[in-house]
Design an enzyme around this catalytic site. Structure first.
Site, mmCIF file in Angstrom:
data_model
loop_
_atom_site.group_PDB
_atom_site.id
_atom_site.type_symbol
_atom_site.label_atom_id
_atom_site.label_comp_id
_atom_site.label_asym_id
_atom_site.label_seq_id
_atom_site.Cartn_x
_atom_site.Cartn_y
_atom_site.Cartn_z
ATOM 1 N N CYS A 151 0.820 -1.205 0.000
ATOM 2 C CA CYS A 151 0.000 0.000 0.000
ATOM 3 C C CYS A 151 0.856 1.257 0.000
ATOM 4 O O CYS A 151 2.059 1.212 0.255
ATOM 5 C CB CYS A 151 -0.965 0.011 1.177
ATOM 6 S SG CYS A 151 -0.217 -0.001 2.816
ATOM 7 N N CYS A 152 0.211 2.387 -0.325
ATOM 8 C CA CYS A 152 0.855 3.692 -0.334
ATOM 9 C C CYS A 152 1.966 3.707 -1.388
ATOM 10 O O CYS A 152 1.739 3.376 -2.549
ATOM 11 C CB CYS A 152 1.357 4.025 1.065
ATOM 12 S SG CYS A 152 1.831 5.746 1.317
ATOM 13 N N ILE A 153 3.184 4.051 -1.020
ATOM 14 C CA ILE A 153 4.298 4.105 -1.958
ATOM 15 C C ILE A 153 4.954 2.742 -2.157
ATOM 16 O O ILE A 153 5.765 2.555 -3.086
ATOM 17 C CB ILE A 153 5.362 5.135 -1.484
ATOM 18 C CG1 ILE A 153 6.386 5.461 -2.584
ATOM 19 C CG2 ILE A 153 6.052 4.632 -0.217
ATOM 20 C CD1 ILE A 153 5.793 6.089 -3.822
ATOM 21 N N THR A 209 -3.195 -0.761 -2.884
ATOM 22 C CA THR A 209 -4.158 0.290 -2.571
ATOM 23 C C THR A 209 -3.383 1.566 -2.247
ATOM 24 O O THR A 209 -2.262 1.494 -1.712
ATOM 25 C CB THR A 209 -5.082 -0.130 -1.411
ATOM 26 O OG1 THR A 209 -6.161 0.811 -1.288
ATOM 27 C CG2 THR A 209 -4.340 -0.198 -0.091
#
Length: 236
Positions: A151-153, A209
């Site tokens: 998720c995220c980066i 995500t």
């Protein structure tokens, strides 16, 4: 009412006896220089909800420390493994000890450490590479068809670690951005996505995500992370 209770008990028993073991790869403690704490905790709650046992790992390397109050460099180094132990409440091992034959899936929380400790995407962009141990564990996951959640980066980390993979992965970093354009230039198929949604590469069993790559509420971020973890567990 009685049937409802029985149903929940049967589900709890099923989860207890069919517990999945998930490798959780951390990169420190704090969104500016390590693992994003909220994403990590939301993911751990979801793992518990879906009957999975987390096993924590982090690289035994130094990382630069950022003052989380003013975003400034503190001019000091800390050990990513020791810092990650703050999130895992101890009980964490050097990433070199992780072998995917022992696990059913792998979870990479976001945070700047995913792009600056686990790989050098933050500074090298399209020419970035992952730490050797990170690339190894991701390669093992793909070879053994073990699902990966990021998720995220952290999806950018997957791009760095799969340079030789063909065809390339499909993933998300949220809305179109400089980061998403960079991973696209690396051959990745990027799909725009809201914080409460997920993007699945079903062939490779990779689910991603945006989390804090999006300007979203913590609730919507939690919805997306939960969906991501559930999809990973459903693939195991």
């Amino acid at each position: 009412m009685v049937n409802c209770v029985k149903k929940r008990l049967n589900l709890a028993k099923k989860r207890f006896f069919m517990s999945k073991n998930i490798a959780v790869i951390l990169s420190g403690c704090g969104h500016l220089d390590g693992s994003e704490i909220r994403e990590s905790v939301i993911g751990l709650v979801a793992l518990s909800e879906f009957g999975a046992e987390p096993h924590f790992f982090a690289p035994n390397v130094d990382e630069s420390v950022i003052n989380h109050n003013n975003n400034e460099q503190m001019g000091q180094k800390r050990n990513a493994l020791l810092e990650s132990a703050r999130i895992s409440r101890g009980n964490i091992k050097d990433l070199s000890a992780a072998k995917m034959t022992n696990f059913d899936g792998i979870f990479f929380p976001g945070g700047s450490g995913a792009a600056s400790v686990l790989c050098n995407f933050a500074t090298k962009g399209v020419n970035a590479v992952a730490l050797p141990e990170v690339e190894r564990i991701i390669s093992e996951s793909l070879e053994q068809k073990k699902p990966i959640a990021a998720c995220c980066i952290a999806p950018a980390l997957l791009a760095c670690a799969t340079n030789s993979l063909s065809p390339k992965l499909t993933l998300t970093l949220g809305a179109t951005s400089s980061a998403s354009k960079t991973v696209e230039s690396m051959g990745i198929t990027h799909k725009e996505c809201q914080a409460n949604e997920i993007v699945c590469d079903n062939d490779r069993k990779v689910v991603t995500t945006p989390a804090y790559m999006s300007d979203a509420s913590l609730f919507n971020i939690s919805v997306g992370v939960r969906k991501m973890i559930k999809q990973m567990i459903d693939w195991t």
